[in-house]
Design an enzyme around this catalytic site. Structure first.
Site, PDB file in Angstrom:
ATOM      1  N   GLU A 100      -3.309 -18.540 -43.566  1.00  0.00           N
ATOM      2  CA  GLU A 100      -4.726 -18.353 -43.846  1.00  0.00           C
ATOM      3  C   GLU A 100      -5.144 -19.154 -45.074  1.00  0.00           C
ATOM      4  OE1 GLU A 100      -5.445 -13.981 -41.925  1.00  0.00           O
ATOM      5  OE2 GLU A 100      -4.653 -14.029 -43.949  1.00  0.00           O
ATOM      6  N   CYS A 126      -8.571 -21.279 -51.802  1.00  0.00           N
ATOM      7  CA  CYS A 126      -7.300 -20.596 -52.056  1.00  0.00           C
ATOM      8  C   CYS A 126      -6.389 -20.937 -50.887  1.00  0.00           C
ATOM      9  CB  CYS A 126      -7.584 -19.094 -52.135  1.00  0.00           C
ATOM     10  SG  CYS A 126      -6.115 -18.069 -52.324  1.00  0.00           S
ATOM     11  N   CYS A 143       6.029 -14.713 -46.807  1.00  0.00           N
ATOM     12  CA  CYS A 143       6.523 -14.774 -48.176  1.00  0.00           C
ATOM     13  C   CYS A 143       7.788 -13.941 -48.256  1.00  0.00           C
ATOM     14  CB  CYS A 143       5.484 -14.213 -49.143  1.00  0.00           C
ATOM     15  SG  CYS A 143       5.949 -14.398 -50.885  1.00  0.00           S
ATOM     16  N   CYS A 189       6.770  -8.277 -52.615  1.00  0.00           N
ATOM     17  CA  CYS A 189       6.023  -7.389 -53.516  1.00  0.00           C
ATOM     18  C   CYS A 189       5.445  -6.257 -52.665  1.00  0.00           C
ATOM     19  CB  CYS A 189       4.916  -8.150 -54.242  1.00  0.00           C
ATOM     20  SG  CYS A 189       5.561  -9.509 -55.250  1.00  0.00           S
ATOM     21  N   CYS A 204       1.608  -6.100 -51.579  1.00  0.00           N
ATOM     22  CA  CYS A 204       0.970  -7.305 -51.048  1.00  0.00           C
ATOM     23  C   CYS A 204       1.219  -7.412 -49.550  1.00  0.00           C
ATOM     24  CB  CYS A 204       1.548  -8.533 -51.757  1.00  0.00           C
ATOM     25  SG  CYS A 204       0.946 -10.099 -51.081  1.00  0.00           S
ATOM     26  N   GLY A 221       2.389 -16.846 -49.568  1.00  0.00           N
ATOM     27  CA  GLY A 221       3.618 -17.502 -50.003  1.00  0.00           C
ATOM     28  C   GLY A 221       3.755 -17.620 -51.500  1.00  0.00           C
ATOM     29  N   GLU A 222       4.961 -18.043 -51.913  1.00  0.00           N
ATOM     30  CA  GLU A 222       5.271 -18.244 -53.323  1.00  0.00           C
ATOM     31  C   GLU A 222       5.375 -19.760 -53.554  1.00  0.00           C
ATOM     32  OE1 GLU A 222       5.428 -16.883 -56.305  1.00  0.00           O
ATOM     33  OE2 GLU A 222       6.232 -18.795 -56.993  1.00  0.00           O
ATOM     34  N   SER A 277      -0.104 -20.357 -58.934  1.00  0.00           N
ATOM     35  CA  SER A 277       0.144 -18.960 -59.256  1.00  0.00           C
ATOM     36  C   SER A 277       1.551 -18.615 -58.807  1.00  0.00           C
ATOM     37  CB  SER A 277      -0.874 -18.083 -58.528  1.00  0.00           C
ATOM     38  OG  SER A 277      -0.673 -16.720 -58.842  1.00  0.00           O
ATOM     39  N   SER A 313       1.824 -13.795 -61.965  1.00  0.00           N
ATOM     40  CA  SER A 313       1.476 -12.467 -61.443  1.00  0.00           C
ATOM     41  C   SER A 313       2.387 -11.449 -62.097  1.00  0.00           C
ATOM     42  CB  SER A 313       1.626 -12.461 -59.924  1.00  0.00           C
ATOM     43  OG  SER A 313       0.756 -13.417 -59.370  1.00  0.00           O
ATOM     44  N   LEU A 314       1.914 -10.863 -63.181  1.00  0.00           N
ATOM     45  CA  LEU A 314       2.771  -9.995 -63.996  1.00  0.00           C
ATOM     46  C   LEU A 314       2.800  -8.557 -63.440  1.00  0.00           C
ATOM     47  CD1 LEU A 314       4.354 -10.993 -66.432  1.00  0.00           C
ATOM     48  CD2 LEU A 314       2.653  -9.908 -67.898  1.00  0.00           C
ATOM     49  N   HIS A 315       1.654  -7.897 -63.442  1.00  0.00           N
ATOM     50  CA  HIS A 315       1.459  -6.553 -62.859  1.00  0.00           C
ATOM     51  C   HIS A 315       2.201  -5.423 -63.553  1.00  0.00           C
ATOM     52  CE1 HIS A 315      -0.609  -8.727 -59.789  1.00  0.00           C
ATOM     53  NE2 HIS A 315       0.469  -9.211 -59.249  1.00  0.00           N
ATOM     54  N   ASN A 328      -6.287  -4.349 -54.167  1.00  0.00           N
ATOM     55  CA  ASN A 328      -6.933  -4.318 -52.864  1.00  0.00           C
ATOM     56  C   ASN A 328      -6.066  -3.538 -51.890  1.00  0.00           C
ATOM     57  OD1 ASN A 328      -9.271  -6.002 -53.354  1.00  0.00           O
ATOM     58  ND2 ASN A 328      -7.794  -7.662 -53.640  1.00  0.00           N
ATOM     59  N   CYS A 358      -7.310 -10.967 -52.629  1.00  0.00           N
ATOM     60  CA  CYS A 358      -5.943 -11.111 -53.145  1.00  0.00           C
ATOM     61  C   CYS A 358      -5.033 -10.093 -52.486  1.00  0.00           C
ATOM     62  CB  CYS A 358      -5.897 -10.872 -54.646  1.00  0.00           C
ATOM     63  SG  CYS A 358      -6.979 -11.938 -55.581  1.00  0.00           S
TER      64      CYS A 358
HETATM   65  N1  SAH Z   1       3.145 -15.642 -54.761  1.00  0.00           N
HETATM   66  C1  SAH Z   1       2.231 -16.147 -55.737  1.00  0.00           C
HETATM   67  C2  SAH Z   1       0.933 -16.615 -55.111  1.00  0.00           C
HETATM   68  C3  SAH Z   1       0.118 -15.519 -54.456  1.00  0.00           C
HETATM   69  S1  SAH Z   1      -1.288 -15.273 -55.448  1.00  0.00           S
HETATM   70  C4  SAH Z   1       1.991 -15.085 -56.793  1.00  0.00           C
HETATM   71  O1  SAH Z   1       2.519 -13.998 -56.658  1.00  0.00           O
HETATM   72  O2  SAH Z   1       1.330 -15.373 -57.790  1.00  0.00           O
HETATM   73  C5  SAH Z   1      -1.853 -13.743 -54.861  1.00  0.00           C
HETATM   74  C6  SAH Z   1      -2.166 -12.835 -56.012  1.00  0.00           C
HETATM   75  O3  SAH Z   1      -2.657 -11.605 -55.493  1.00  0.00           O
HETATM   76  C7  SAH Z   1      -0.946 -12.514 -56.822  1.00  0.00           C
HETATM   77  O4  SAH Z   1      -1.318 -12.362 -58.166  1.00  0.00           O
HETATM   78  C8  SAH Z   1      -0.554 -11.180 -56.235  1.00  0.00           C
HETATM   79  O5  SAH Z   1       0.274 -10.434 -57.089  1.00  0.00           O
HETATM   80  C9  SAH Z   1      -1.900 -10.561 -56.049  1.00  0.00           C
HETATM   81  N2  SAH Z   1      -1.901  -9.440 -55.114  1.00  0.00           N
HETATM   82  C10 SAH Z   1      -1.015  -9.176 -54.164  1.00  0.00           C
HETATM   83  N3  SAH Z   1      -1.350  -8.064 -53.493  1.00  0.00           N
HETATM   84  C11 SAH Z   1      -2.496  -7.621 -54.042  1.00  0.00           C
HETATM   85  C12 SAH Z   1      -3.347  -6.540 -53.782  1.00  0.00           C
HETATM   86  N4  SAH Z   1      -3.086  -5.682 -52.790  1.00  0.00           N
HETATM   87  N5  SAH Z   1      -4.460  -6.399 -54.541  1.00  0.00           N
HETATM   88  C13 SAH Z   1      -4.735  -7.289 -55.520  1.00  0.00           C
HETATM   89  N6  SAH Z   1      -3.974  -8.338 -55.823  1.00  0.00           N
HETATM   90  C14 SAH Z   1      -2.852  -8.508 -55.094  1.00  0.00           C
END
Ligand code: SAH
Length: 350
Positions: free
Chosen positions: A86, A100, A107, A111, A114, A155-156, A185, A208-210, A284, A327
């Site tokens: 997509e 994007c 992937c 995570c 995601c 994907g990463e 990212s 993407s720290l979280h 999300n 996202c």
């Molecule tokens: N794999 C890379 C590129 C994907 S970017 C990365 O992790 O950065 C997609 C972004 O959306 C990342 O920051 C990911 O952590 C975030 N993401 C994944 N699931 C999400 C969700 N359910 N709600 C909000 N952000 C999310």
């Protein structure tokens, strides 16, 4: 014959056999500016016809969705081997247009929150498949091109480094997008971040720290077991020192999980020394993760805590949730053949 944007110069020369030498450069340039062969009116008609017959797109649209606001478009593409990815196009009132793009079908990072991670890994994308997403999205805009590219789709990116970097070089040299308008990212692939630090083009980096402690991050972002926070932070320090670009941290706020005041304090302790900018987004909804995003008041409170700790933080508007284009919601493998997205959650908006 490879698809158009994966053609080697020799392939293109073969298609252009009998033409003057400058044609290859002329056609290559026109293709990257988003022109279809039929639109290359500066070429003789017979050549246009030959190109139209020989050049094959990598992406076939399987479904296109537009958000209710009309400012977000998502394409589901079928690739030559049936894999699906997509691409999301976002337009802003300022006229800025960001695309994007996906770098892998699926992937492998898994995570938990995601949708792409929930679906698993299918295959790497080629450089041409990455570049074509940008070109095709650009063609759908009034100006015929995008201003910004974020590698934040499926994907990463740093787990597909070679093709990713070749695509970046191409977008820079042939499409004319400057490095400051290209953002990679990553989930935190340490060798990849260190390699980015050695590249000539200073693209932006988002991590993407979280979570800002290993115990929580191990749960949310499993690759943290291989590349723990201290190693990610070290790599970020190297990148910042070499690139002189703003580093961003992405933080999806999950209700009761990573939105506590202790989380804000831990994040600030990491972000401030790096002068990193924090992008906050309420999580999300995705089918495989039941905990919801932090409600708006909690998101603002978290932002305020960061700002009090002298960290730059922005709350990102959540776009495209109604078409599962936001996202973490990209999950082509889980779509039905009709292109219907998986179950929809409430639209969270700031
Ligand atoms: N794999 C890379 C590129 C994907 S970017 C990365 O992790 O950065 C997609 C972004 O959306 C990342 O920051 C990911 O952590 C975030 N993401 C994944 N699931 C999400 C969700 N359910 N709600 C909000 N952000 C999310």
């Amino acid at each position: 014959m490879p698809a158009t944007f994966d053609l080697a110069p020799a392939d293109l020369a073969g298609i252009l056999a009998g033409e003057p030498g400058y044609r290859a450069r002329q056609v290559w340039r026109a293709l990257h500016l988003g022109r279809a062969p039929e639109e290359m009116t500066d070429l003789p008609r017979r050549l246009r016809e030959r190109l139209a017959a020989e050049l094959q797109p990598a992406l076939t649209p399987a479904a296109t969705s537009v958000s209710a606001e009309g400012d977000t478009t998502k394409w589901l593409w079928s690739l030559a081997d049936g894999a699906r990815v997509e691409t999301v196009l976002m337009t802003y009132p300022s006229g800025r247009v960001t695309v994007c793009v996906s770098t892998q079908a699926g992937c492998a990072m898994a995570c938990s929150f995601c949708a792409t991670g929930q679906a698993g890994f299918e295959r790497q994308l080629t450089t041409g498949e990455i570049v074509e997403q940008v070109i095709r999205a650009g063609r759908a805009t009034p100006a015929g091109r995008v201003n910004n590219v974020v590698f934040m789709g499926m994907g990463e990116p740093l787990a597909n480094y070679g093709p990713l970097w070749a695509a970046i070089e191409r977008l820079h040299a042939d499409v004319g997008i400057s490095a400051r308008h290209l953002t990679v990212s990553t989930v935190g692939i340490v060798p990849g971040i260190r390699r980015l630090a050695t590249e000539r083009l200073p693209v932006n980096l988002a991590v993407s720290l979280h979570a800002a402690n290993d115990e929580l991050r191990n749960q949310l972002v499993p690759i943290n077991r291989r590349y723990p926070l201290a190693a990610v932070v070290d790599a970020c320090r190297v990148w910042t020192a070499s690139k002189n670009r703003r580093l961003s941290f992405e933080w999806a706020l999950i209700d009761g999980v990573n939105d506590r005041s202790s989380d804000a304090a831990e994040l600030a302790a990491i972000a401030r020394p790096l002068a990193a900018h924090v992008n906050l987004i309420p999580l999300n909804p995705t089918p495989g993760y039941l905990t919801r995003g932090t409600p708006p008041a909690g998101v603002r409170a978290f932002r305020d805590r960061l700002v009090e700790a002298r960290v730059n933080a922005t709350i990102r508007r959540n776009r495209g949730t109604d078409i599962a284009a936001a996202c973490g919601q990209l999950a082509a493998a889980m779509l039905t053949p009709s292109g219907q997205p998986p179950s929809r959650g409430p639209v969270l908006s700031q």
